[in-house]
Design a protein around this motif. Structure first.
Motif, PDB file in Angstrom:
ATOM      1  N   GLY A  39       7.470   1.790  -5.722  1.00  0.00           N
ATOM      2  CA  GLY A  39       6.860   1.685  -7.206  1.00  0.00           C
ATOM      3  C   GLY A  39       7.523   0.683  -7.880  1.00  0.00           C
ATOM      4  O   GLY A  39       7.371   0.385  -9.044  1.00  0.00           O
ATOM      5  N   ILE A  40       8.520   0.308  -7.275  1.00  0.00           N
ATOM      6  CA  ILE A  40       9.393  -0.945  -8.083  1.00  0.00           C
ATOM      7  C   ILE A  40       8.815  -2.213  -8.259  1.00  0.00           C
ATOM      8  O   ILE A  40       8.729  -2.934  -9.282  1.00  0.00           O
ATOM      9  CB  ILE A  40      10.799  -1.317  -7.437  1.00  0.00           C
ATOM     10  N   ARG A  72      13.908  -4.904  -0.734  1.00  0.00           N
ATOM     11  CA  ARG A  72      14.675  -3.824   0.328  1.00  0.00           C
ATOM     12  C   ARG A  72      14.671  -2.431  -0.581  1.00  0.00           C
ATOM     13  O   ARG A  72      14.480  -1.401  -0.134  1.00  0.00           O
ATOM     14  CB  ARG A  72      15.969  -4.081   0.571  1.00  0.00           C
ATOM     15  N   ALA A  73      14.744  -2.564  -1.679  1.00  0.00           N
ATOM     16  CA  ALA A  73      14.748  -1.266  -2.717  1.00  0.00           C
ATOM     17  C   ALA A  73      13.555  -0.814  -2.434  1.00  0.00           C
ATOM     18  O   ALA A  73      13.240   0.574  -2.685  1.00  0.00           O
ATOM     19  CB  ALA A  73      15.321  -1.600  -4.041  1.00  0.00           C
ATOM     20  N   VAL A 103       4.261  -7.011   4.233  1.00  0.00           N
ATOM     21  CA  VAL A 103       3.587  -5.553   3.954  1.00  0.00           C
ATOM     22  C   VAL A 103       4.525  -4.927   3.317  1.00  0.00           C
ATOM     23  O   VAL A 103       5.664  -4.565   3.762  1.00  0.00           O
ATOM     24  CB  VAL A 103       2.910  -5.006   4.992  1.00  0.00           C
ATOM     25  N   PHE A 104       4.060  -4.214   2.089  1.00  0.00           N
ATOM     26  CA  PHE A 104       4.950  -3.387   1.389  1.00  0.00           C
ATOM     27  C   PHE A 104       5.145  -2.111   1.642  1.00  0.00           C
ATOM     28  O   PHE A 104       5.294  -1.147   0.810  1.00  0.00           O
ATOM     29  CB  PHE A 104       5.035  -3.974  -0.125  1.00  0.00           C
ATOM     30  N   HIS A 105       4.137  -1.523   2.702  1.00  0.00           N
ATOM     31  CA  HIS A 105       4.182  -0.312   3.223  1.00  0.00           C
ATOM     32  C   HIS A 105       4.365  -0.243   4.640  1.00  0.00           C
ATOM     33  O   HIS A 105       3.832  -1.199   5.252  1.00  0.00           O
ATOM     34  CB  HIS A 105       3.345   0.696   2.419  1.00  0.00           C
ATOM     35  N   TYR A 106       4.627   0.874   5.404  1.00  0.00           N
ATOM     36  CA  TYR A 106       4.834   0.799   6.799  1.00  0.00           C
ATOM     37  C   TYR A 106       4.646   2.125   7.408  1.00  0.00           C
ATOM     38  O   TYR A 106       4.544   3.332   6.771  1.00  0.00           O
ATOM     39  CB  TYR A 106       6.343   0.176   7.187  1.00  0.00           C
TER      40      TYR A 106
END
Length: 826
Positions: A55-56, A45-46, A446-449
């Motif tokens: 970019g974590i 979530r971060a 998916v880590f971007h939206y």
């Protein structure tokens, strides 16, 4: 080992077999895995705070996190945490002194703990599994993953889940046997407390659902380690995995939710001061859901090539299963309306669970419609719906923790802290997941939206940290209670109505000073020491107890509660599976030398074969000592045992285990039939080199069944030499079978045919190999029986172990009767 150390001793927690101790271990370990999975969720979530990610986490790290989070929460937290309560509470509610098989109960826990440790270790083996918690084919096999994901880390995840299912199977058999054989006198099934009813139906579903997943994981482990081709071909492999996984996956929703539902029923009754409205109809509704849960799995496959008529049928069954739940929801609402509600912390969590479940159920109806599913599948709508259903169950479980905390700890908690915990929890949960319905166009995993949904994702991230803070308050509440809380009375709740509140808080080692009985219509305690009919009355008052009388004759004070061998077996399995996780490179080198094109899955490391050998050595020794140990389980001499009056405790456990094994082999054979039909039945000829060899082996195994029957006759007659000869003959016949099977395989190898050569060879080698493994296990059991007969003249007075071995051996023979025509004649 028979003496149980005090609770303040660390040693106690490694050797205990007492159901209450094991329940506490399950609860504590479940909370640990909750924190483990929760930290991964907070990382995700971060990372999702802004459109492109903070970019974590890198792409692969995000995929590993989301996969492991899902696996931990679904498998290592929700069900085990619920079964922590089941371990502690169910024997108390039914008037038992322990579970039917205390050592197996401890073994189930250690398998659970070590399976979770395997998941954690996978992160330190270059890469954990990153293919999603549903592990869809063909992305779950080495040739379709990156080099690092194909090696030990991903294998360890799969093997850890396999060990977890072994734990589930042992626990399922134990609970089924206990509830059906160890109820207090006069306590019929219909009158069971609703929490126990929920556990009974849950373990019935688990017996069959998890067996299907075990079969799928065995196939997947074979693909990943031995490079077979079940899920790496284009010939129906993706659809095969979906069928096997979701046949388990949808009953799993109810497996997770039913114990929570049982807690809601108990707390609603206690804190409204009245009996649940429509109790008998609620039980019938739960039974209907348990049965129908196996008839809805294909709604997870609406986007596949399955024809529309079948999809429409499963849409109807999916919508139909909501009707019994409507009845249960209205029963809870009417119970509140007709009662006098006291808003204690346990009730607030149960009420919150009901609200969340209603929202989750309504949004799930959208996914049950074929047309809408095409739009919503693979989006955050599914993520939100899924969490509203699953975490509603977790919410009720936390209510159960508050409800039974005084019984387990002997301490009362602060209601003010408890209510604060609920308020932060409920606000945080809804702030986390409700915005996902609004951001439904976001692709899941998916880590971007899209930038248009960023405000919703930021709200969700804020909610995630508030939700996480609620658990800090929860832990602080219980720590405060443990250190400074007042002592709890035996029954702190005014209108509680189940038997666990009739004993001390916490309960004594064997739960009751005297024998519980319901023959008068309510709970009372009978002092059997005042009469001479305690054990002699077993056959008259408990139903067909003849084969268990010798166990019940043991005085309660001399029952055992400690054994170190379940822990040692767990260690052996842990080391063995850890070693197996790194064997893929060795198999790959062997395969590539024989012409198979396969992605090189990393560097072969000698530590993994050494670990495997060490694990097998520890496991073999521990199992041998486990079998030799004299362990006397606490048991009621007089108990309700319908509908299994005429079946002994151990025999019933064996039957339940074999029922699970039937599903495993059924799924494996079903995979063969599915793939062969998909390719074209006539395009797949018999694989074995000789039909006559298979026919000969059929006669060998059928003859071995006869020698097992003869062994039982010899044992019943007390004929030691005849028993030795019969068991010895069974051993020789089993070794003959394996010898012929080895010749068949060597003939295939000599002609350049291996298990990785083509799909039909993979299926042949795996299926007959799984059967051969069962034969080997049977021979090890026969060898142990022979050792006990020669060393101690065992089984002449008590022939039951020979009978139980015979049940297993006959099952192995029956399986071969199916395999012979499928592989040798068709």
């Amino acid at each position: 080992m028979t003496d149980l150390p005090p609770q303040t001793s660390i040693k106690r927690w490694f050797v205990t077999t007492n159901h209450k101790d094991v329940g506490i271990l399950y609860l504590a370990t479940g909370l640990f895995f909750l924190v483990f999975g929760g930290v991964l969720a907070l990382l995700m979530r971060a990372h999702l705070w802004q459109t492109g990610g903070l970019g974590i986490l890198e792409a692969s790290e995000y995929n590993q996190s989301v996969t492991t989070h899902g696996l931990l929460m679904v498998f290592w937290f929700l069900s085990p945490f619920a079964f922590g309560f089941a371990n502690y509470i169910v024997p108390l509610q039914i008037g038992a002194k322990d579970l039917a098989f205390p050592r197996l109960n401890a073994l189930s826990y250690w398998f659970y703990l070590f399976s979770g440790l395997l998941i954690g270790i996978s992160f330190f083996q270059q890469s954990a599994f990153a293919g999603g918690w549903t592990m869809y084919a063909p992305l779950n096999v080495p040739m379709f993953r990156t080099v690092t994901e194909a090696t030990a880390g991903g294998n360890t995840t799969i093997l850890g889940l396999t060990l977890f299912i072994m734990s589930v199977t042992i626990g399922t058999v134990n609970f089924l046997t206990t509830i059906h054989r160890s109820r207090a006198e006069g306590l019929g099934l219909w009158n069971l407390p609703l929490f126990t009813w929920s556990i009974l139906l849950t373990v019935w579903m688990m017996l069959f659902a998890f067996a299907a997943l075990l079969a799928a994981l065995l196939l997947l482990s074979s693909d990943r380690i031995m490079l077979t081709q079940y899920f790496s071909t284009e010939q129906g492999s993706s659809l095969l995995w979906a069928h096997l996984f979701w046949f388990f996956g949808h009953p799993e929703v109810y497996i997770v939710f039913f114990p929570a539902l049982g807690i809601m029923f108990e707390t609603f009754q206690t804190f409204t001061g009245r009996r649940l409205v429509g109790r008998k109809w609620v039980i019938i509704a739960m039974v209907l859901v348990a049965v129908q849960s196996f008839l809805v799995w294909m709604h997870h496959m609406f986007l596949t090539t399955i024809n529309l008529e079948i999809k429409t049928l499963f849409m109807a069954t999916t919508i139909g299963i909501s009707l019994p739940f409507d009845l249960m929801v209205f029963a809870l609402i009417y119970t509140m309306v007709k009662g006098r509600v006291r808003f204690t912390t346990p009730f607030l969590f149960s009420l919150g669970a009901l609200v969340l479940f209603i929202l989750g159920g309504i949004t799930g109806v959208f996914l049950g419609a074929v047309v809408l599913d095409y739009e919503f599948r693979g989006t955050y709508w599914v993520v939100a719906h899924f969490h509203y259903v699953m975490v509603s169950g977790a919410t009720a479980l936390f209510g159960g923790l508050y409800y039974w905390w005084p019984k387990i700890s002997g301490k009362m908690y602060s209601e003010a802290l408890g209510k604060l915990n609920f308020a932060v929890y409920f606000v945080g949960f809804n702030l986390l997941y409700f915005p996902m319905f609004l951001a439904w166009e976001t692709p899941r995993r998916v880590f971007h939206y899209p930038g248009s949904t960023q405000p919703y994702h930021q709200l969700a991230t804020v909610g995630a940290f508030i939700f996480g803070a609620s658990f800090l308050i929860m832990f602080a509440t219980f720590v405060h209670s443990w250190i400074r809380g007042p002592d709890a009375p035996d029954n702190p709740w005014q209108f509680s109505r189940t038997a666990e509140w009739a004993t001390a808080s916490p309960p004594p080692l064997e739960n009751w000073p005297d024998r519980p009985s319901y023959t008068s219509g309510h709970l009372e305690f009978v002092d059997d020491t005042a009469t001479d009919g305690g054990v002699d009355g077993a056959t008259a008052n408990g139903g067909a107890m003849a084969e268990d009388v010798h166990r019940t004759a043991v005085a309660t004070d001399h029952a055992d509660h400690a054994s170190v061998w379940p822990f040692m077996i767990g260690v052996g399995m842990f080391v063995t599976f850890l070693g197996l996780s790194g064997l893929t490179p060795y198999v790959a080198e062997f395969a590539m030398a024989r012409g198979l094109e396969v992605a090189q899955p990393g560097t072969a490391e000698i530590r993994y074969p050494l670990l495997t050998l060490a694990g097998v050595a520890v496991l073999g020794y521990a199992l041998f000592e486990f079998g030799r140990e004299r362990f006397r389980a606490p048991e009621l001499a007089i108990a309700e045992r319908w509908p299994f009056d005429g079946v002994g405790t151990t025999k019933l456990g064996v039957w339940f285990f074999l029922a699970s094994d039937v599903v495993v082999f059924g799924a494996v054979i079903g995979a063969y039939v599915f793939l062969r039909i998909h390719i074209g039945w006539n395009e797949w000829g018999p694989v074995p080199p000789s039909t006559l060899a298979g026919l000969f082996n059929t006669y060998v195994l059928l003859t071995s069944s006869f020698t097992v029957v003869l062994a039982l006759v010899m044992a019943e007659r007390g004929n030691r030499s005849g028993l030795v000869a019969s068991i010895g003959a069974t051993l020789l016949l089993g070794l003959t079978f394996l010898g012929v099977k080895s010749w068949e395989w060597s003939e295939e190898f000599a002609h350049g045919v291996y298990w990785f050569t083509d799909l039909e060879y993979s299926v042949y080698f795996f299926t007959t190999g799984l059967h051969a493994l069962h034969v080997i296990l049977g021979l090890l059991l026969a060898g142990f029986l022979l050792y006990r007969i020669v060393a101690a003249d065992a089984y002449l007075e008590d022939h039951r172990p020979v009978e139980f071995f015979g049940l297993y051996w006959h099952f192995v023979d029956i399986v071969w009767v199916f395999l012979f025509p499928l592989f040798y004649l068709m």
